[in-house]
Structures are given as C-alpha cells and as structure tokens.
Design an enzyme around this catalytic site. Structure first.
Site, PDB file in Angstrom:
ATOM      1  NE  ARG A 122      -4.122  -2.003   1.940  1.00  0.00           N
ATOM      2  CZ  ARG A 122      -4.057  -3.197   2.907  1.00  0.00           C
ATOM      3  NH1 ARG A 122      -3.094  -3.110   4.063  1.00  0.00           N
ATOM      4  NH2 ARG A 122      -4.640  -4.069   2.692  1.00  0.00           N
ATOM      5  CE  LYS A 144      -1.049  13.579 -14.515  1.00  0.00           C
ATOM      6  NZ  LYS A 144      -2.011  13.892 -15.796  1.00  0.00           N
ATOM      7  CD  GLU A 186       5.928  15.120 -23.050  1.00  0.00           C
ATOM      8  OE1 GLU A 186       5.484  16.121 -22.766  1.00  0.00           O
ATOM      9  OE2 GLU A 186       5.504  13.876 -23.102  1.00  0.00           O
ATOM     10  CE  LYS A 228       4.912  16.757 -15.060  1.00  0.00           C
ATOM     11  NZ  LYS A 228       4.918  15.818 -15.900  1.00  0.00           N
ATOM     12  CD  GLU A 238      -4.522  15.977 -15.497  1.00  0.00           C
ATOM     13  OE1 GLU A 238      -3.652  15.840 -15.225  1.00  0.00           O
ATOM     14  OE2 GLU A 238      -5.359  15.718 -16.597  1.00  0.00           O
ATOM     15  NE  ARG A 242       0.086  16.555 -13.228  1.00  0.00           N
ATOM     16  CZ  ARG A 242       0.765  15.869 -12.500  1.00  0.00           C
ATOM     17  NH1 ARG A 242       0.520  15.810 -11.115  1.00  0.00           N
ATOM     18  NH2 ARG A 242       1.812  14.997 -12.677  1.00  0.00           N
ATOM     19  CG  ASN A 246      -3.043  15.533 -20.688  1.00  0.00           C
ATOM     20  OD1 ASN A 246      -2.602  14.550 -21.112  1.00  0.00           O
ATOM     21  ND2 ASN A 246      -3.440  15.336 -19.561  1.00  0.00           N
ATOM     22  CG  HIS A 249       0.074  14.502 -23.615  1.00  0.00           C
ATOM     23  ND1 HIS A 249       0.665  15.552 -24.259  1.00  0.00           N
ATOM     24  CD2 HIS A 249       0.509  13.735 -23.059  1.00  0.00           C
ATOM     25  CE1 HIS A 249       2.127  15.130 -23.679  1.00  0.00           C
ATOM     26  NE2 HIS A 249       1.888  14.109 -23.007  1.00  0.00           N
ATOM     27  CG  HIS A 253      -2.634   9.592 -24.524  1.00  0.00           C
ATOM     28  ND1 HIS A 253      -3.081  10.199 -23.308  1.00  0.00           N
ATOM     29  CD2 HIS A 253      -1.203   9.776 -24.359  1.00  0.00           C
ATOM     30  CE1 HIS A 253      -1.814  10.487 -22.385  1.00  0.00           C
ATOM     31  NE2 HIS A 253      -1.048  10.118 -23.109  1.00  0.00           N
ATOM     32  CG  HIS A 266       4.494   9.666 -24.876  1.00  0.00           C
ATOM     33  ND1 HIS A 266       3.071   9.847 -24.914  1.00  0.00           N
ATOM     34  CD2 HIS A 266       5.001  10.869 -24.258  1.00  0.00           C
ATOM     35  CE1 HIS A 266       2.623  10.996 -24.180  1.00  0.00           C
ATOM     36  NE2 HIS A 266       3.742  11.414 -23.467  1.00  0.00           N
TER      37      HIS A 266
END
Lengths: 364, 364
Positions: A122, A144, A186, A228, A238, A242, A246, A249, A253, A266
């Site tokens: 956990r 993330k 990026e 960032k 987010e 934030r 993206n 993206h 994606h 990517h």
C-alpha cells in the site's frame, strides 16, 4: 563529480521533493545516498539501461541490500502484467514497507516503477533516476504513475510523488537520436502551453540542443522542470491547470493506442498531436495561421512527425479519444491554444472544426 | 424500507464518510441514490451475491448508466489478474473519472473493487455495499484496498477511502453459517483488542448472535464500526495504533498463504491466529491463564478453529511471517495482549516464547 548542480524544488507540503540536475550525478555516491536513504533498495530498470548504469547504483549501495528487476525495453512493457516480476523480486527478498523503489530508465520504467512503489504494501518510498530527455523534463516529475490498458493509455495508475528526482545529464550523451527528438517534443510542449519566452529561446537554440551541447541541455532540463514544478505544485491532482500539460496528448494517446504501443514513440505521437491542436486552434480562429505554422515549424525542425499516421482516419481517433481521462459527462475536453504560450483546457469549441481537423490528417 | 437506520461517521476531514446500518437498505432506492450519486455506476460483485442483489441496484439506477462485472467467488480471486476484466468493462463502457465503483459482496470483492477504484484513471469514487458480517464490521471500513500475491496476503494495494458504506442487515439472513462464524472472528477481535465491556456483552449475547437475532446483529455491527471508525480516524495510514486491528492477523495471514488462499476462510485463520496471540501473551506472562482461556473459549463457542492446521510447522509460519507488512528493519512485530481489551503492537518480546508458541501449535 558534478560540474554544476542545479536544483528545482517541487513544493507539495510534506510531499515536497528536489529535482537534482547535473552532469555526473550517477558517479557521485554521496548524491545518490542522500536521496535514497533506505536500507532496502529495489532498482527497476530495463535491458537497455541496466547494463550501462546499474553497476553505479550497486557500487553506491554496496553496504545496503539492493535488489533489481530488469524489464524488456519499450512502451509495450508498460502493462499490469509487467509489474508481477517486480513484486515477486520485492517479496522474495522480503523487502519491507521501509524499502525504496528506484526507477532507473525512461518514462516507461518511471511510470511502472512508480506504480509498483504506490501499491507495494500500500505504498513505499520512490526515487526517480530518469535516463531519457523525456523522462527528465516531464514524466519523472509530478507523481503520475501507472500502466497502459490495451484500450487506453495510462488508464490504470495512481498519484505517488517521488522523494527525489536525480537527473544526470551525462546519460544524455549516449541517448539514441530518436529518443532525443522524442524528448524534445515535451520540451516544445512547455514552450507552447505557457512559456512564450522559452519558445523564442528554443527557436534560437534548437540546433545546439539537437547537437547535445551540454549547457543548452542543462538549461532546457532546468527550465522545463521549473515549469512543471510550478504547475504540479498548484494542482497536484489535475483538478484544473495541470491538464494543460496534456497539450497534444489527447490526439497523441489515440495515435499510440491505435498503432499499438511502441510503434510510435510517445514523444513522436504527441508531436503530431500538438500540430493537430495548433491546426484546430487556427481553424477555430483562436490563433492565426502564422502562429500555427511557427509552432509546426519548430516541431518539424526537431525531426518530429507533424501529422498523424496517414492510415488513421477520424473514426479511429474518435474511438480512442472518447476514453480520454479529461472527458467529463461525455464532453470531449481538449487542450487548445489561445496564443503561442497560452493554452486552455476546454470542451467549448465548434465540434465541426474538430471533425474537419481529424478528417484532414494524412491528406494535407 | 428500514426499521431503524443507524449511522456511524468515519471522521477523516475531507475524506469523511458515513456507514449506514439498517435492515432493508437495498430496498430503499433513496438511500442508494443518495450514497451513489454518479451518472456512471460500475458494480463489482461475485457469482454468489450478484444473483441475489444486483437487480436491486439495477432498479435503483434505471435512469443512470450501470455496468457490472461478476467474478467467481472466493479468496483465490483476490489477485491482480482478476482486476483486468473489471478494467475492461469500465473501458468498454467508456466510464470516465466521474464514475463510481460499487463493491457488492464480502471482503474479497470490497478489497478488489476498492483497488480498482483507487487505480482506474488514477482514482475514482467508491462505495461499499458489504454482504457478509465480516465485511460489514471490518473490511468495508477504513480504506484498505488491495489484492494478494502468491507470496503474501494483501501485498499489493492502496489506501482509498469509500464515499459511503451501506450495510443492509437483511442480507445476513441468507449468509451461510460458516461465513457468519468467520465474521464473528473479527467481531471478537474488536472486543479483545480494545473493548472489554463489549467482550462481556458478547459472552452474554453470542448465542443470540449466532442465531441471527436482528437486534443483536444490529448492535454488533454498529459497535464494531464505531470501534473501527475511531481507530481509523486516529491513524488512517497505520503509522501506529491502527496496527492493533491486526490482532491474530500475523499468524492468520501465514495460515492463509501457506494453505493456499480460500482453503481456510480469512475469519477462520485469524480466529486461530488470535488464539495463538493469546497463548503467546500468556507464555510471556502478560495475561494470566484464566484470561487466555476466556478468550479462546469465546472463539471456540463461535464455532471457530482455535489452533493452526496440524500440518503447519514453525518453519512455515516463520517463512510467511517474515513478510508481514508490520515488520520494520527485520524485526517481527506482533499484536499481543497486555490484558483482555488491551492489545499492543511490539517487537519487544522474548523470541523463545514465540518459538515455543509456534512449535506447540497442532500438538496441544
């Protein structure tokens, strides 16, 4: 030994951590031992990176318990099943909740190792040692973590901040040129979404960056991390701004998922995605044609694709975009440009312009 | 329609939530709709429970989008691979970050569905609808979610609090007697670890409870939830006293893992584990033989095992106990009794007494 150590702090209260940027950090046991202070150290890496750098971690932690798991290289490894051998190694070695997981690799390793750290017993400590430009400027910062699902990118994961990010710029010397270009996507993203001054600087220094001039790359990594860190500190989970990170993206994606992960890198997919976002923004009249072309030209100069794969029709885009994590109540939310250096997240745009943009891809 | 609605609040700041306890809550659409307020509702259940109760959720949410995933019944399903069909259903239905995951079942379903909720799109809402006594009094409250690994129980997971727990006592009417007994093990645990008054009450009311007297079961569920809510509110992430809830679990988890999950029920294994903890506590001189026997007698009256499987030697115990999540720096931490109703978490005990306790199992 480091030439010059740059430090960027991500301010998140008790979850705050430093990003350390410099040449030769992996050869500096004190830097590694200060950042990774557990007695049990679990290194997650891949078959490309481990032969180059794992021994340096072993040497630095010779007096501690170090275990390692080495995955095949590539985005297709970023899946739930690939986590099993890492959990197995942790358990075979009897590592406790006090252990720390170290990601030694690019974005795939960082995302997967971070998700292991988020979920082993956990949650245990986590340190990022990014070895690609993309991971240094983007994926290693911000917490993330996660893996892909065949039906969508990064669909399974958790927010789990690292305790430190150690970016040794010397590892960029041996980075394949295609990976350097992918990382530059990026880098350009930060300029387009919120840093117009950096955009102008990049236009002036892109050739030096692609030629791996050390001072230029150092400046780029630090500047992107500062951008960032500020965005993540303001919106860790987010809830709002934030999502600007993206940019490109949603389209990107969809390209990655539709092609099968690992075909396009990517960074390549989001490069094409950013060009599509620029075209849609121009079609909506939010930016003019000159700014659109300026954004696309920089991406093209970095050797990155400026269009989606020619065989990817509007239907395939819509299929994958419908699953984007930014969507709310069925509305497709996109990151679009109101100006170069000023992005916005919105579902309030003319849907016909989106249709036209999707249909024009591959046929320009 | 409910006879009497009892409510226990788990106070965790912005993550606070109610536990609603009453007969007939699943027949009360308003209660369900108040607690589960998403447009997209993902129900996770198993093949035993779904035929009994899934239709009631379908009826209550006829005007919303409801999807369901139904797993085979049993602890052996509590594994990472079993999460894949649930993620698949979420993605096929295009459920967004605004969806809520509902666990309709016992502890296995609650832990697994909660972990899905913790990790789908990096976290979505979660509601517990426990259908076993064990889940009502223990596993549905407190936000521990996760799955087993072949090498250890609950080794992969996350803390993810539900938004609400809906405990319909009427479902206990059809619970198999073996499951009722297993739940009673966790009930007795609360009494032994910190509620001496409840221990005396249980000794007087155990027969009524095992005969499923509604008022007795209602009191038991409420009392246990109040105990658990107080402990979780004081120590959400188990930095300290929450570990007391692990009374009997270090031994019990070893039994479960060594036997293969699903052979012994979780409640049966921790019943034997609590007896072992009582015997070790007595061997250490922390409690007297009379209190030890009083604890064991109550567990035996509930029809639960009071010894580990006869074929499980000390070596097997040590193998699995070495991986317990409570361990720190190689020290085996145990929950032991300083008195009935007063447990403590400690690594400060005579190791020979532990050895003697392990070796005596199965040969008493």
């Amino acid at each position: 030994m480091t030439d010059e150590l740059r430090r960027v702090d991500v301010a998140l209260g008790e979850r705050s951590y430093p990003i350390l940027i410099g040449r030769g950090l992996l050869d500096d046991p004190r830097c590694l031992r200060d950042s990774i202070d557990a007695r049990e150290v679990m290194v997650v890496s891949n078959e490309t990176v481990a032969p180059l750098y794992l021994d340096r971690l072993r040497a630095a932690f010779a007096d501690r318990r170090l275990a390692s798991a080495c995955l095949p290289d590539g985005e297709q490894e970023k899946q739930l099943e690939s986590m099993l051998p890492v959990f197995d190694t942790l358990l075979v070695n009897g590592f406790s909740r006090d252990c720390q997981v170290v990601a030694l690799g690019g974005g795939v390793i960082g995302d997967l190792a971070g998700f292991v750290a988020a979920t082993y017993q956990r949650g245990v400590g986590f340190v990022q040692v990014p070895t690609t430009l993309l991971a240094m400027v983007d994926s290693s910062v911000g917490g993330k973590t996660g893996v892909n699902h065949p039906r969508g990118k990064n669909m399974i994961g958790a927010f789990h901040q690292p305790r430190a990010v150690i970016a040794d710029l010397a590892v960029l010397d041996s980075l394949p040129q295609r990976e350097l270009r992918a990382g530059m996507a990026e880098v350009i993203k930060y300029a387009l979404l919120g840093d117009a001054d950096f955009l102008a600087w990049l236009e002036a220094h892109l050739d030096a960056a692609m030629a791996r001039d050390p001072a230029t790359l150092a400046h780029i990594v630090e500047r992107c991390c500062r951008n960032k860190a500020a965005i993540v500190a303001a919106d860790e989970r987010e809830a709002g701004q934030r999502a600007l990170l993206n940019l490109g993206h949603t389209f990107g994606h969809a390209i990655e998922a539709a092609r099968g992960y690992g075909d396009w890198l990517h960074g390549e997919a989001i490069a094409a995605g950013m060009c599509m976002a620029a075209r849609l923004s121009a079609r909506l009249g939010w930016i003019n044609a000159r700014d659109r072309d300026r954004a696309i030209a920089l991406i093209e100069r970095a050797g990155l694709p400026v269009h989606a794969p020619a065989d990817m029709g509007a239907g395939r885009f819509r299929e994958f975009m419908a699953r984007d994590k930014k969507n709310r109540d069925g509305a497709l939310r996109l990151v679009l440009l109101r100006a170069l250096g000023d992005a916005t997240v919105t579902a309030d745009y003319d849907p016909d312009a989106l249709t036209a943009t999707l249909e024009a891809e591959g046929h320009d």
